[in-house]
Design a protein around this motif. Structure first.
Motif, PDB file in Angstrom:
ATOM      1  N   ASP A   1       0.676  -1.513   0.235  1.00  0.00           N
ATOM      2  CA  ASP A   1       0.157  -0.205   0.391  1.00  0.00           C
ATOM      3  C   ASP A   1       0.729   1.670   0.269  1.00  0.00           C
ATOM      4  O   ASP A   1       0.037   2.288   0.011  1.00  0.00           O
ATOM      5  CB  ASP A   1      -1.240   0.149   0.929  1.00  0.00           C
ATOM      6  N   PHE A   2       1.905   1.395   0.408  1.00  0.00           N
ATOM      7  CA  PHE A   2       2.560   2.418   0.562  1.00  0.00           C
ATOM      8  C   PHE A   2       3.419   3.247  -0.071  1.00  0.00           C
ATOM      9  O   PHE A   2       3.726   3.875  -0.109  1.00  0.00           O
ATOM     10  CB  PHE A   2       4.382   2.062   1.722  1.00  0.00           C
ATOM     11  N   GLY A   3       3.714   1.969  -1.584  1.00  0.00           N
ATOM     12  CA  GLY A   3       4.771   2.830  -2.870  1.00  0.00           C
ATOM     13  C   GLY A   3       3.757   3.476  -3.692  1.00  0.00           C
ATOM     14  O   GLY A   3       2.539   4.025  -3.373  1.00  0.00           O
ATOM     15  N   VAL A   4       4.459   4.685  -3.732  1.00  0.00           N
ATOM     16  CA  VAL A   4       4.002   5.682  -4.387  1.00  0.00           C
ATOM     17  C   VAL A   4       4.802   5.744  -6.006  1.00  0.00           C
ATOM     18  O   VAL A   4       4.764   5.951  -6.644  1.00  0.00           O
ATOM     19  CB  VAL A   4       4.580   7.072  -4.284  1.00  0.00           C
TER      20      VAL A   4
ATOM     21  N   ALA B   1      -7.064   8.484  -1.612  1.00  0.00           N
ATOM     22  CA  ALA B   1      -6.557   7.050  -2.068  1.00  0.00           C
ATOM     23  C   ALA B   1      -4.977   7.470  -2.870  1.00  0.00           C
ATOM     24  O   ALA B   1      -5.035   6.603  -3.320  1.00  0.00           O
ATOM     25  CB  ALA B   1      -7.124   6.053  -2.238  1.00  0.00           C
ATOM     26  N   SER B   2      -6.124   8.541  -3.770  1.00  0.00           N
ATOM     27  CA  SER B   2      -5.194   9.234  -4.973  1.00  0.00           C
ATOM     28  C   SER B   2      -3.598  10.068  -4.081  1.00  0.00           C
ATOM     29  O   SER B   2      -3.364   9.469  -3.330  1.00  0.00           O
ATOM     30  CB  SER B   2      -5.218  10.024  -6.026  1.00  0.00           C
ATOM     31  N   LYS B   3      -2.175   9.118  -5.851  1.00  0.00           N
ATOM     32  CA  LYS B   3      -1.081   9.231  -5.339  1.00  0.00           C
ATOM     33  C   LYS B   3      -0.598  10.787  -5.631  1.00  0.00           C
ATOM     34  O   LYS B   3      -1.143  11.458  -6.691  1.00  0.00           O
ATOM     35  CB  LYS B   3      -0.092   8.690  -5.636  1.00  0.00           C
ATOM     36  N   VAL B   4      -0.519  12.359  -4.784  1.00  0.00           N
ATOM     37  CA  VAL B   4      -0.305  13.414  -5.379  1.00  0.00           C
ATOM     38  C   VAL B   4       2.159  13.560  -4.769  1.00  0.00           C
ATOM     39  O   VAL B   4       1.652  13.882  -3.344  1.00  0.00           O
ATOM     40  CB  VAL B   4      -1.022  14.112  -4.452  1.00  0.00           C
ATOM     41  N   THR B   5       2.281  14.317  -5.769  1.00  0.00           N
ATOM     42  CA  THR B   5       3.142  15.041  -5.102  1.00  0.00           C
ATOM     43  C   THR B   5       2.702  16.350  -5.920  1.00  0.00           C
ATOM     44  O   THR B   5       2.008  16.924  -6.410  1.00  0.00           O
ATOM     45  CB  THR B   5       4.104  14.506  -5.863  1.00  0.00           C
TER      46      THR B   5
ATOM     47  N   HIS C   1       4.452  11.522  -0.895  1.00  0.00           N
ATOM     48  CA  HIS C   1       4.601  10.380  -0.232  1.00  0.00           C
ATOM     49  C   HIS C   1       4.027  11.045   1.206  1.00  0.00           C
ATOM     50  O   HIS C   1       3.518  11.786   1.017  1.00  0.00           O
ATOM     51  CB  HIS C   1       5.558  10.102  -0.270  1.00  0.00           C
ATOM     52  N   GLN C   2       5.059  10.520   2.129  1.00  0.00           N
ATOM     53  CA  GLN C   2       4.020  11.331   3.711  1.00  0.00           C
ATOM     54  C   GLN C   2       5.417  12.150   4.048  1.00  0.00           C
ATOM     55  O   GLN C   2       6.269  11.422   5.292  1.00  0.00           O
ATOM     56  CB  GLN C   2       3.949   9.774   4.009  1.00  0.00           C
ATOM     57  N   GLN C   3       6.090  12.876   3.172  1.00  0.00           N
ATOM     58  CA  GLN C   3       6.566  13.735   4.145  1.00  0.00           C
ATOM     59  C   GLN C   3       6.253  14.964   3.097  1.00  0.00           C
ATOM     60  O   GLN C   3       5.781  15.298   2.214  1.00  0.00           O
ATOM     61  CB  GLN C   3       7.882  13.610   2.967  1.00  0.00           C
ATOM     62  N   ILE C   4       7.177  16.055   4.146  1.00  0.00           N
ATOM     63  CA  ILE C   4       7.288  17.530   4.118  1.00  0.00           C
ATOM     64  C   ILE C   4       8.601  17.618   3.482  1.00  0.00           C
ATOM     65  O   ILE C   4       9.489  17.445   4.415  1.00  0.00           O
ATOM     66  CB  ILE C   4       6.329  17.976   4.832  1.00  0.00           C
ATOM     67  N   ARG C   5       8.477  18.927   2.779  1.00  0.00           N
ATOM     68  CA  ARG C   5       9.674  18.647   1.766  1.00  0.00           C
ATOM     69  C   ARG C   5       9.899  20.070   2.089  1.00  0.00           C
ATOM     70  O   ARG C   5       8.814  20.871   1.273  1.00  0.00           O
ATOM     71  CB  ARG C   5      10.303  17.939   0.576  1.00  0.00           C
TER      72      ARG C   5
END
Ligand code: FES
Ligand SMILES: [Fe+2]
Length: 435
Positions: free
Chosen positions: A238-241, A304-308, A319-323
């Motif tokens: 489930d975790f992969g972007v 549930a969508s993947k967003v950059t 992903h699950q980060q703040i940059r």
């Protein structure tokens, strides 16, 4: 920098609507342009400085840099947050040098003046000693506050511009992106618990702003990762972007969804979840079913969508980060990556997200090192400034402008990159007297 230095933005960014978008080499390399960016972009926009969860107690602080300006964000005794210039009002010493921590009060190391947690001057040391301050002394009231500090769902931004539009208006469409990322939590909150991974790369800050939302580069720049994953399989569940078990599948997975060029310079690329039913029935079905019940079909699809994404000029969520990235010079940039946890999600879910990120980002990840190598190559290439322009046309003829003024592009359109340059051009247009 000479005070008279000014640029004509039309010499740097050339847009012919629908078919041409060019950026001039010196926009990345010129030292005077860089100085002007510090004033006209970094001191005139909203700059992300941290998340409320990093400042849990009275006296919790974070330091940050807004363009050239060092600042402190500090929680006071009543639980409120303040942002101040990190500069003693006596003779200028920086009060805090650590990235974060907790203090009872702010005691200047130079001559011992003390400020309380709301920035007020509490003590002028040896004030009345012989040769001290006389009765006419105008004691500074306290630290100088940064003009604006606002939070959107715990994300803290400051601005040096007292007249800037409210943060929520500035974020615009990005609010939906932030909402979807934070709504992955049943409580709607994230926790930034870990210290950041900090790196520097050889290259201009805008290379990171462009790259974090660049769907087009992935299959090329990260070719080694693509080959390895095709060979050994997609192990991130489930975790992969970076989904897909073969090169073909990875390509198909990536080039769905949409790209966006948003007002105020933000951009994002969105890929819908391949199979929401699989999430609802999978290992973390409990979490997903609760979110589905809470937000409905459409809301859940967004979550549930993947967003950059990138919030102009120097913050991104991927992903699950703040940059966060900080310009140091035209050819050097610092990057800070803060992985965060989803409040209320199972422990194994947050652990899985973290493992998945380690696989791609950070010093031993497969991906981030590819990008920093590319930034150094671009930096090397741009030294050939006999070549005048960089080409940002991709997808222009298929981008569609919405009623709000944002542009929606097809999956590998350079729409998010054009967002940056449109806003760059708008802000750099201000006259030198305003800068
Ligand atoms: S510079 Fe801070 S007390 Fe003198
Ligand atoms: Fe990349």
């Amino acid at each position: 920098m000479s005070r008279e230095f000014d640029i004509d933005p039309d010499d740097y960014v050339r847009e012919k609507p629908g078919h041409q978008f060019l950026v001039r080499t010196e926009a990345y390399t010129d030292a005077d342009v860089f100085e002007l960016e510090m004033r006209r972009i970094f001191e005139r926009t909203w700059i992300y400085v941290g998340h409320e969860s990093e400042l849990p107690d009275a006296g919790s602080f974070k330091t940050a840099q807004v363009g050239r300006q060092p600042i402190i964000v500090l929680r006071d005794k009543q639980g409120g947050l303040g942002a101040f210039f990190n500069r003693c009002v006596h003779r200028g010493a920086a009060l805090l040098r650590e990235a974060e921590g907790t203090v009872q009060e702010l005691r200047c190391p130079y001559h011992g003046w003390v400020f309380d947690l709301s920035g007020k001057t509490r003590l002028v040391s040896e004030r009345n000693d012989p040769g001290g301050y006389g009765p006419g002394f105008e004691q500074p009231e306290g630290l100088v506050p940064v003009p604006r500090l606002e939070s959107y769902r715990g994300l803290l931004f400051v601005s040096m511009d007292p007249q800037i539009v409210p943060l929520e208006r500035y974020l615009g469409l990005m609010k939906e992106v932030i909402d979807a990322k934070l709504d992955l939590s049943p409580t709607g909150r994230i926790v930034v618990a870990s210290k950041p991974y900090v790196a520097r790369y050889q290259g201009n800050w805008k290379l990171q702003t462009e790259n974090i939302v660049d769907a087009y580069h992935f299959m090329h720049t990260h070719g080694a990762f693509v080959k390895l994953q095709a060979k050994f399989g997609d192990t991130t569940g489930d975790f992969g972007v970076h989904k897909g078990r073969s090169t073909r599948e990875m390509r198909e997975q990536r080039f769905r969804g949409a790209t966006w060029s948003c007002l105020y310079g933000h951009g994002y690329a969105q890929v819908p979840a391949a199979d929401t039913d699989a999430l609802l029935d999978g290992e973390f079905g409990g979490l997903y079913r609760a979110l589905h019940a809470q937000h409905g079909d459409e809301g859940f699809a967004r979550i549930a969508s993947k967003v950059t994404s990138t919030v102009f000029p120097s913050m991104g969520m991927i992903h699950q980060q703040i940059r966060v990235w900080r310009p140091i010079s035209p050819e050097e940039t610092e990057v800070l990556i803060y992985p965060y946890e989803i409040e209320g999600a199972p422990e194994a879910f947050n652990a899985g997200m973290l493992r998945s990120q380690e696989r791609f980002y950070g010093p031993s990840g497969f991906g981030m090192t590819d990008d920093t190598e590319i930034f150094a190559r671009v930096t090397q290439g741009l030294r050939a400034d006999h070549v005048k322009w960089l080409v940002f046309d991709r997808g222009m003829d298929t981008d569609e402008q919405t009623a709000s003024g944002d542009f929606r592009g097809l999956p590998s359109s350079e729409a998010p990159q054009r967002a940056l340059w449109r806003e760059w051009s708008r802000l750099m247009r201000r006259s030198a007297s305003e800068a």
